[in-house]
Write an enzyme that holds these catalytic residues in place. Structure first.
Site, mmCIF file in Angstrom:
data_model
loop_
_atom_site.group_PDB
_atom_site.id
_atom_site.type_symbol
_atom_site.label_atom_id
_atom_site.label_comp_id
_atom_site.label_asym_id
_atom_site.label_seq_id
_atom_site.Cartn_x
_atom_site.Cartn_y
_atom_site.Cartn_z
ATOM 1 N N GLU A 174 3.390 6.490 4.214
ATOM 2 C CA GLU A 174 2.687 6.097 5.450
ATOM 3 C C GLU A 174 3.375 6.691 6.679
ATOM 4 O OE1 GLU A 174 -0.171 4.986 5.043
ATOM 5 O OE2 GLU A 174 0.015 4.366 2.967
ATOM 6 N N MET B 209 -1.892 1.497 5.267
ATOM 7 C CA MET B 209 -2.803 2.337 6.060
ATOM 8 C C MET B 209 -2.066 2.801 7.307
ATOM 9 S SD MET B 209 -5.785 3.701 6.337
ATOM 10 C CE MET B 209 -6.234 4.780 7.667
ATOM 11 N N GLU B 210 -2.207 4.118 7.567
ATOM 12 C CA GLU B 210 -1.321 4.756 8.559
ATOM 13 C C GLU B 210 -1.826 4.689 9.995
ATOM 14 O OE1 GLU B 210 -2.995 6.239 6.050
ATOM 15 O OE2 GLU B 210 -3.929 8.100 6.704
ATOM 16 N N GLU C 44 -3.582 13.807 2.950
ATOM 17 C CA GLU C 44 -3.088 13.033 1.810
ATOM 18 C C GLU C 44 -2.126 13.789 0.893
ATOM 19 O OE1 GLU C 44 -3.158 10.066 1.803
ATOM 20 O OE2 GLU C 44 -4.795 9.567 3.164
HETATM 21 ZN ZN LIG Z 1 -2.117 8.447 2.463
#
Ligand SMILES: [Zn+2]
Length: 326
Positions: free
Chosen positions: A36, A1-2, A58
């Site tokens: 990420e 998770m970024e 995304e």
């Molecule tokens: Zn992503």
């Protein structure tokens, strides 16, 4: 998770051990890290305004992770895996009755459920097609300007098109918004039914082809923008009068050749005529497998064609065509 400044990973997506992990683990690990880190720009520095435009985070992270991996692992030819890892799942999800457009209206956060194969994989596939149409230099220049113009802010898809339009080398023929609208706001994808007289479509399609492979293959590019379009191309004897349409499989569409041409392609590929297999790219060879099987699945081509074509795999040494065939 970024999370900005604190990316979090599952252990399996972060840890790699030279003696214990497989090469597939190594690839998956580096791809997730690249994805990420790409989000630091696409997602964090510039953020989608609302869930409808989630693909602006995304799809970019899913596509640009390839460039990031290639710059670190220069011998992997990582882009050659794209059809296996992204295109195939995108085509499968997008041919189902429950598919949805990449960009779609979401009124309440509760409606934000999406198919990741559409937002991530089809999104990445249409960005790959767009980079092919614009050329890498113009595409990168436009993206740099897009990030700069929108840093610390939120964006909608139209702002991306506006920025890309400034570097559009085909502006006299087609606007980026007109080219990309159908790919992002409609579910599904087109197939081109090629006849030597009358190809038809309702999509704006970047129609690319090679008419010869030697001494080098040069992609030609035209745009199909009307419901009916006739494109006149003189074929070249060096490729036995054939056209390889959708060069390097950059376009997110299927191509159905006339029956006689499928027969000639099968002969050429199965017998490696004129060393055709090494002249075509991995993605070109994979393209024949994907298109023929998907057209057969849709009842548009007899299964005899992909099965006969698959015989060429006895000469194939790359993972991607084998993987999509199986
Ligand atoms: Zn992503």
């Amino acid at each position: 998770m970024e999370n900005w400044g604190l990316i979090t990973f599952r252990e399996t997506a972060m840890l790699y051990h030279e003696d214990e992990s497989t090469s597939a683990n190594k690839m998956a690990t580096i791809a997730v890290i690249a994805h990420e880190i790409t989000h630091m720009w696409f997602g964090n520095l510039v953020t989608c305004k609302w869930w409808s435009d989630l693909w602006l985070n995304e799809a970019f992270a899913s596509y640009l992770e390839y460039a990031a991996v290639e710059s670190v692992e220069t011998t992997w030819n990582y882009f050659d895996l794209f059809l296996m890892t992204d295109t195939l799942s995108a085509l499968t999800a997008d041919s189902s009755a429950t598919s949805h457009p990449i960009v779609r209206p979401v009124r309440e956060p509760e409606e934000r459920a999406y198919t990741s194969a559409i937002v991530y994989n089809k999104g990445a596939s249409v960005l790959r097609m767009l980079e092919f149409v614009m050329g890498t230099t113009s595409f990168q220049k436009a993206l740099t300007a897009y990030i700069k113009a929108n840093e610390y802010n939120v964006v909608e898809t139209v702002q991306l098109w506006d920025e890309l339009e400034k570097e559009n080398n085909h502006a006299a023929t087609i606007k980026i918004h007109d080219l990309m609208d159908s790919w992002t706001t409609k579910a599904g994808f087109p197939y081109l039914n090629i006849s030597r007289l009358d190809p038809t479509t309702v999509w704006s399609v970047p129609f690319s082809y090679y008419k010869s492979l030697k001494p080098q293959k040069l992609p030609h590019l035209e745009f199909i923008t009307k419901k009916e379009e006739t494109i006149t191309v003189e074929t070249d004897a060096s490729l036995n009068g054939l056209l390889k349409i959708n060069t390097n499989s950059e376009g997110f569409y299927l191509v159905n050749y006339p029956e006689e041409d499928w027969g000639k392609w099968i002969d050429a590929l199965v017998n490696d005529q004129n060393s055709i297999l090494s002249d075509l790219t991995v993605s070109d060879r994979t393209n024949f497998i994907i298109d023929s099987f998907y057209l057969s699945r849709a009842g548009l081509l007899s299964y005899e064609t992909p099965l006969a074509l698959s015989e060429y795999l006895k000469r194939e040494k790359h993972l991607t065509p084998w993987s999509v065939a199986i």
